[in-house]
Design a protein around this motif. Sequence first.
Motif, PDB file in Angstrom:
ATOM      1  N   ILE A 266      -9.042  -3.943  -4.309  1.00 27.39           N
ATOM      2  CA  ILE A 266      -9.169  -5.222  -4.597  1.00 27.39           C
ATOM      3  C   ILE A 266      -7.821  -5.836  -3.757  1.00 27.39           C
ATOM      4  CG2 ILE A 266      -8.334  -6.779  -6.353  1.00 27.39           C
ATOM      5  CD1 ILE A 266     -11.364  -6.297  -6.575  1.00 27.39           C
ATOM      6  N   ALA A 267      -6.545  -5.451  -4.018  1.00 24.98           N
ATOM      7  CA  ALA A 267      -5.542  -5.846  -3.269  1.00 24.98           C
ATOM      8  C   ALA A 267      -5.815  -5.727  -1.654  1.00 24.98           C
ATOM      9  CB  ALA A 267      -4.164  -5.122  -3.371  1.00 24.98           C
ATOM     10  N   GLY A 268      -6.121  -4.853  -1.233  1.00 26.49           N
ATOM     11  CA  GLY A 268      -6.612  -4.688   0.065  1.00 26.49           C
ATOM     12  C   GLY A 268      -7.474  -5.859   0.571  1.00 26.49           C
ATOM     13  N   ALA A 269      -8.515  -6.428  -0.106  1.00 19.31           N
ATOM     14  CA  ALA A 269      -9.462  -7.148   0.271  1.00 19.31           C
ATOM     15  C   ALA A 269      -8.645  -8.638   0.344  1.00 19.31           C
ATOM     16  CB  ALA A 269     -10.771  -7.224  -0.803  1.00 19.31           C
TER      17      ALA A 269
ATOM     18  N   VAL B 190      -2.658  -0.501   2.491  1.00 17.13           N
ATOM     19  CA  VAL B 190      -3.172  -0.576   0.957  1.00 17.13           C
ATOM     20  C   VAL B 190      -4.601  -0.245   1.043  1.00 17.13           C
ATOM     21  CG1 VAL B 190      -3.881  -2.362  -0.850  1.00 17.13           C
ATOM     22  CG2 VAL B 190      -1.645  -2.589   0.172  1.00 17.13           C
ATOM     23  N   PHE B 191      -5.587  -0.344   1.824  1.00 15.97           N
ATOM     24  CA  PHE B 191      -6.813   0.234   1.973  1.00 15.97           C
ATOM     25  C   PHE B 191      -6.610   1.716   2.238  1.00 15.97           C
ATOM     26  CE2 PHE B 191      -8.980  -3.906   3.053  1.00 15.97           C
ATOM     27  CZ  PHE B 191      -9.754  -4.031   2.077  1.00 15.97           C
ATOM     28  N   ALA B 192      -5.687   2.295   2.925  1.00 14.35           N
ATOM     29  CA  ALA B 192      -5.566   3.482   3.175  1.00 14.35           C
ATOM     30  C   ALA B 192      -5.162   4.377   1.702  1.00 14.35           C
ATOM     31  CB  ALA B 192      -4.505   3.699   4.322  1.00 14.35           C
ATOM     32  N   VAL B 193      -4.359   3.813   1.055  1.00 12.77           N
ATOM     33  CA  VAL B 193      -3.896   4.114  -0.323  1.00 12.77           C
ATOM     34  C   VAL B 193      -5.086   4.238  -1.110  1.00 12.77           C
ATOM     35  CG1 VAL B 193      -2.670   3.531  -2.500  1.00 12.77           C
ATOM     36  CG2 VAL B 193      -1.657   3.326  -0.003  1.00 12.77           C
ATOM     37  N   SER B 194      -6.032   3.290  -1.190  1.00 17.47           N
ATOM     38  CA  SER B 194      -7.281   3.157  -1.922  1.00 17.47           C
ATOM     39  C   SER B 194      -8.192   4.314  -1.473  1.00 17.47           C
ATOM     40  CB  SER B 194      -8.113   1.821  -1.792  1.00 17.47           C
ATOM     41  OG  SER B 194      -9.221   2.037  -2.427  1.00 17.47           O
TER      42      SER B 194
ATOM     43  N   LYS C 258      -0.973  -7.874   7.551  1.00 17.75           N
ATOM     44  CA  LYS C 258      -0.942  -6.467   8.055  1.00 17.75           C
ATOM     45  C   LYS C 258      -0.980  -5.326   6.961  1.00 17.75           C
ATOM     46  CE  LYS C 258       1.101  -7.270  12.446  1.00 17.75           C
ATOM     47  NZ  LYS C 258       2.207  -6.681  13.235  1.00 17.75           N
ATOM     48  N   LEU C 259      -0.393  -5.777   5.930  1.00 17.05           N
ATOM     49  CA  LEU C 259      -0.544  -4.920   4.679  1.00 17.05           C
ATOM     50  C   LEU C 259      -1.903  -4.310   4.299  1.00 17.05           C
ATOM     51  CD1 LEU C 259       1.790  -3.303   2.878  1.00 17.05           C
ATOM     52  CD2 LEU C 259       1.601  -5.651   1.513  1.00 17.05           C
ATOM     53  N   ALA C 260      -2.784  -5.095   4.229  1.00 20.07           N
ATOM     54  CA  ALA C 260      -4.006  -4.676   4.131  1.00 20.07           C
ATOM     55  C   ALA C 260      -4.478  -3.386   4.537  1.00 20.07           C
ATOM     56  CB  ALA C 260      -4.912  -5.669   4.342  1.00 20.07           C
TER      57      ALA C 260
END
Length: 146
Positions: free
Chosen positions: A73-76, A89-93, A84-86
Amino acid sequence: MTTMTVKTPWHLWVVGGLALLFNAIGPYDYVRTMLEGSAYLASAGMTAAQIAHYEALPIWVHAAWAIGVWAAIAGAVLLLLRRKLALPVFAVSLGAFMLNMLHTYGLSDGGRIMGQQMAVTNVMIAVILLVLIGYCWMMSGKRVLR
């Protein structure tokens, strides 16, 4: 020194909006499972064996599940905000999701218990996260994400 403003492409809004909608399913499912437990799982059509599997998940799997769904959700949101942090964050997900898959398919009998439909769903989730990571990478390279 001048800074160049890069116009947001229309597809970022489409990809970001769809990512937000799709990834909202995870936190919804997580919160309902945490609050309602087996009653929610049964209402979702799970068998007694599947519910027992969920109820026996170790704490580290619950932690990975929580990290995975909230990071998605945070990545979206970060993608829609053009950050750029998306990407990380998606990689962490995705990493958290893969920990769950390690437990389900490698460290427990969850793959057999959850069945083929869940396996297909899990592949779909992993592919979508990989596509979102690739999209963020591409948008970062074009300086759309800052």
